[in-house]
Design an enzyme around this catalytic site. Structure first.
Site, mmCIF file in Angstrom:
data_model
loop_
_atom_site.group_PDB
_atom_site.id
_atom_site.type_symbol
_atom_site.label_atom_id
_atom_site.label_comp_id
_atom_site.label_asym_id
_atom_site.label_seq_id
_atom_site.Cartn_x
_atom_site.Cartn_y
_atom_site.Cartn_z
ATOM 1 N N LYS A 26 48.719 40.306 41.590
ATOM 2 C CA LYS A 26 48.290 41.370 40.676
ATOM 3 C C LYS A 26 48.458 42.746 41.322
ATOM 4 O O LYS A 26 48.993 43.670 40.704
ATOM 5 C CB LYS A 26 46.825 41.112 40.267
ATOM 6 C CG LYS A 26 46.267 42.098 39.264
ATOM 7 C CD LYS A 26 45.160 41.461 38.461
ATOM 8 C CE LYS A 26 43.851 41.312 39.211
ATOM 9 N NZ LYS A 26 43.160 42.604 39.419
ATOM 10 N N SER A 27 48.023 42.876 42.559
ATOM 11 C CA SER A 27 48.106 44.179 43.239
ATOM 12 C C SER A 27 49.553 44.641 43.345
ATOM 13 O O SER A 27 49.877 45.818 43.105
ATOM 14 C CB SER A 27 47.518 44.073 44.648
ATOM 15 O OG SER A 27 46.150 43.798 44.593
ATOM 16 N N ARG A 31 51.663 47.915 41.401
ATOM 17 C CA ARG A 31 52.351 48.926 42.196
ATOM 18 C C ARG A 31 53.846 48.959 41.881
ATOM 19 O O ARG A 31 54.484 50.009 41.962
ATOM 20 C CB ARG A 31 52.092 48.666 43.692
ATOM 21 C CG ARG A 31 50.639 49.019 44.093
ATOM 22 C CD ARG A 31 50.235 48.262 45.341
ATOM 23 N NE ARG A 31 48.957 48.692 45.912
ATOM 24 C CZ ARG A 31 47.757 48.266 45.503
ATOM 25 N NH1 ARG A 31 47.651 47.412 44.490
ATOM 26 N NH2 ARG A 31 46.646 48.692 46.112
ATOM 27 N N GLN A 174 41.868 50.486 46.889
ATOM 28 C CA GLN A 174 42.101 51.269 45.675
ATOM 29 C C GLN A 174 41.947 52.753 45.959
ATOM 30 O O GLN A 174 42.736 53.573 45.478
ATOM 31 C CB GLN A 174 41.155 50.819 44.562
ATOM 32 C CG GLN A 174 41.466 49.398 44.093
ATOM 33 C CD GLN A 174 40.618 48.949 42.936
ATOM 34 O OE1 GLN A 174 39.617 49.585 42.603
ATOM 35 N NE2 GLN A 174 40.986 47.844 42.328
ATOM 36 N N ASP A 320 38.188 39.573 46.943
ATOM 37 C CA ASP A 320 38.236 39.030 45.578
ATOM 38 C C ASP A 320 37.968 37.524 45.526
ATOM 39 O O ASP A 320 37.904 36.941 44.446
ATOM 40 C CB ASP A 320 39.602 39.310 44.943
ATOM 41 C CG ASP A 320 39.802 40.795 44.667
ATOM 42 O OD1 ASP A 320 38.788 41.516 44.542
ATOM 43 O OD2 ASP A 320 40.957 41.234 44.589
ATOM 44 N N LYS A 347 32.221 45.033 41.312
ATOM 45 C CA LYS A 347 33.504 44.495 40.844
ATOM 46 C C LYS A 347 33.435 44.341 39.317
ATOM 47 O O LYS A 347 32.596 44.949 38.676
ATOM 48 C CB LYS A 347 33.821 43.181 41.562
ATOM 49 C CG LYS A 347 34.077 43.369 43.059
ATOM 50 C CD LYS A 347 35.327 44.203 43.299
ATOM 51 C CE LYS A 347 35.612 44.418 44.767
ATOM 52 N NZ LYS A 347 36.730 45.338 44.989
ATOM 53 N N ARG A 351 29.103 40.522 41.221
ATOM 54 C CA ARG A 351 29.482 39.144 41.578
ATOM 55 C C ARG A 351 28.443 38.426 42.432
ATOM 56 O O ARG A 351 28.459 37.193 42.508
ATOM 57 C CB ARG A 351 30.853 39.135 42.266
ATOM 58 C CG ARG A 351 31.956 39.393 41.267
ATOM 59 C CD ARG A 351 33.344 39.314 41.866
ATOM 60 N NE ARG A 351 34.329 39.409 40.796
ATOM 61 C CZ ARG A 351 35.595 39.749 40.979
ATOM 62 N NH1 ARG A 351 36.050 40.023 42.187
ATOM 63 N NH2 ARG A 351 36.420 39.808 39.940
HETATM 64 C C1 S3P Z 1 42.813 46.019 44.798
HETATM 65 C C2 S3P Z 1 41.880 46.313 45.745
HETATM 66 C C3 S3P Z 1 40.557 45.694 45.802
HETATM 67 C C4 S3P Z 1 40.465 44.448 44.938
HETATM 68 C C5 S3P Z 1 41.107 44.626 43.614
HETATM 69 C C6 S3P Z 1 42.573 45.001 43.758
HETATM 70 C C7 S3P Z 1 44.114 46.712 44.840
HETATM 71 O O1 S3P Z 1 39.580 46.622 45.371
HETATM 72 O O2 S3P Z 1 39.130 44.066 44.765
HETATM 73 O O3 S3P Z 1 41.032 43.423 42.856
HETATM 74 O O4 S3P Z 1 45.074 46.243 44.185
HETATM 75 O O5 S3P Z 1 44.217 47.738 45.542
HETATM 76 P P1 S3P Z 1 38.885 47.618 46.446
HETATM 77 O O6 S3P Z 1 39.979 48.167 47.228
HETATM 78 O O7 S3P Z 1 38.182 48.660 45.637
HETATM 79 O O8 S3P Z 1 37.955 46.744 47.221
#
Ligand code: S3P
Length: 439
Positions: A26-27, A31, A174, A320, A347, A351
């Site tokens: 997903k990340s 991007r 993030q 996560d 989150k 959680r």
């Molecule tokens: C993510 C960073 C994480 C993660 C999220 C995806 C990202 O959050 O929990 O599901 O893609 O950069 P945080 O960086 O706020 O912990």
């Protein structure tokens, strides 16, 4: 948007066997759209996650004038518009449930010189945004938020941004990514220092697109005013999705499961480290590098697990994966203690509380603490749990049924589609006794 009434019913028992490829990371999928859109040239993505979250990012860039083809079986073609080619969208951009879309796009859009409003669903509209809007304001951004510092976020046009040197109070990829993306549009250098290592997909992908990032000892820096050159991206399977099966196969006796093409970025592998500390039998096969990201196949066989004190340095590396790690803890012998994980409270749901409530409903001794939880391993009973619309909670309790004494009913599961479309089908295909109902 899927119905919020989707219910999973997981019958007890079963074992996980066979071979599985989980959906794309997903990340990395988010991007790929963001950088591909701003690049010069055509970016071809394979393995793209066609979940609601990454599709929200894709739609948002289409709404800003980017021509994007797909996804078609994971293939996406992005016709980049260059660093300054986005057009102001006609309406607010709806980012649904996706915190990554909102926080990263807030940075990416802050210096574009256009007016954009970012909105999200009920869960996203409760999540803290000051962690990005405060440092962006220091860079000269003009972003309005609701009184609680939450979405909707109104990004106003400003003439320029200034680079900053920012020490993050929380370990958040993030926030780091948001500021680096804003830094591309800032004068001078932008540096972000993190209190603990967090996922580095942004830094890796920026380099892949030819944008220099200097990373050293928990600090990442870039200079504003650069350009991105289109490239091809092969998105590996999401280790956060593989995690459900790593735990499921570990706890269900007689399991032997092969997970193919899983992303093994060292800033994401905390779930493997933690499960191994608990006694899990996970083999890493054929480690390789695909498009700047480490990838491997994972073979997992059932093994007796023991409770542990989870090392705090693993928390950001498994951030996560805690919902399903709590299921592993409930099936382990002895006590598992998690500390230093207060981020779990902000989150997609709280959680810590939501998992504790669900575990208690199933007869497990689970005690939440302000920054973690204490779980006493033992038997998992039967019952009904509420996922509070949190995809990872719903999938975690599906795995719990493999070791439960009776049926587990999980409410409010539609958001599983945000990160793991076809989860029920794939899980059932390797031995989970789960079905989905439109309640
Ligand atoms: C993510 C960073 C994480 C993660 C999220 C995806 C990202 O959050 O929990 O599901 O893609 O950069 P945080 O960086 O706020 O912990």
């Amino acid at each position: 948007m899927a119905s919020s009434k989707v219910q999973f019913v997981a019958s007890p028992g079963g074992r996980l066997t066979g071979t599985l490829r989980v959906p794309g990371d997903k990340s990395i999928s988010h991007r790929s759209i963001m950088l591909g859109s701003l690049a010069e040239g055509t970016t071809r993505v394979t393995g793209f996650l066609d979940g609601e979250d990454s599709l929200a990012t894709l739609r948002a860039f289409r709404d800003m004038g980017v021509h994007i083809e797909g996804p078609d079986q994971g293939a996406v073609t992005i016709h980049g518009v260059g660093m300054h080619g986005l057009r102001a969208p006609a309406a607010p951009l709806d980012l649904g449930n996706s915190g990554t879309s909102m926080r990263l796009m807030c940075g990416l859009l802050a210096g574009q010189g256009m007016e954009v409003t970012l909105v999200g669903d009920e869960s996203l509209s409760r999540r803290p945004m000051k962690r990005v809007t405060d440092p962006l304001a220091r860079m000269g951004a003009d972003i309005g938020a609701a009184d609680a510092g939450t979405a909707p976020l109104q990004i106003h046009a400003v003439d320029t941004l200034r680079g900053i040197d920012y020490r993050m109070p929380v370990a958040s990829a993030q926030v780091k990514s948001c500021l680096l993306l804003a830094g591309m549009y800032a004068q001078g250098q932008t540096c972000v220092t993190e209190p603990a290592p967090t996922r580095d997909h942004t830094e890796r992908m920026l380099q892949g697109f030819g944008y220099a990032v200097r990373s050293d000892a928990g600090r990442a820096c870039l200079d504003g005013g650069g350009r991105l050159r289109a490239c091809d991206i092969d998105v590996p399977g999401d280790i956060s999705s593989a995690a459900f099966f790593l735990v499921g196969a570990s706890i269900a006796q007689g399991s032997d499961l092969l997970l193919e093409h899983v992303g093994m970025n060292p800033t994401r592998d905390g779930v493997i480290n933690i499960l191994r500390l608990m006694g899990a039998d996970i083999e890493v096969l054929d480690p390789r590098e695909v498009g700047g990201e480490p990838v491997a196949d994972l073979r997992v066989r059932s093994a007796p697990l023991s409770g542990i004190r989870i090392p705090e340095d693993q928390v950001p590396l498994a951030i996560d994966e805690f919902p399903v790690l709590f299921i592993a803890a409930a099936c382990a012998t002895g006590q598992t203690v998690l500390t230093g994980a207060q981020e779990l409270r902000v989150k997609e749901s709280d959680r810590i509380q939501v998992m504790a409530d669900g575990l208690v409903a199933l007869g497990v001794d689970a005690r939440p603490t302000p920054d973690g939880i204490v779980i006493q391993g033992g038997a998992i009973g039967a019952g009904t749990v509420d996922s509070h619309g949190d995809h990872r909670i719903a999938m975690a309790f599906t795995m719990a049924a493999l070791r439960a004494r009776g049926e587990i009913v999980i409410n409010d599961c539609a958001n599983v589609n945000t990160s793991f479309p076809r989860f029920v089908e794939l899980a059932a295909g390797v031995g989970s006794r789960v079905v989905s109902h439109d309640a």
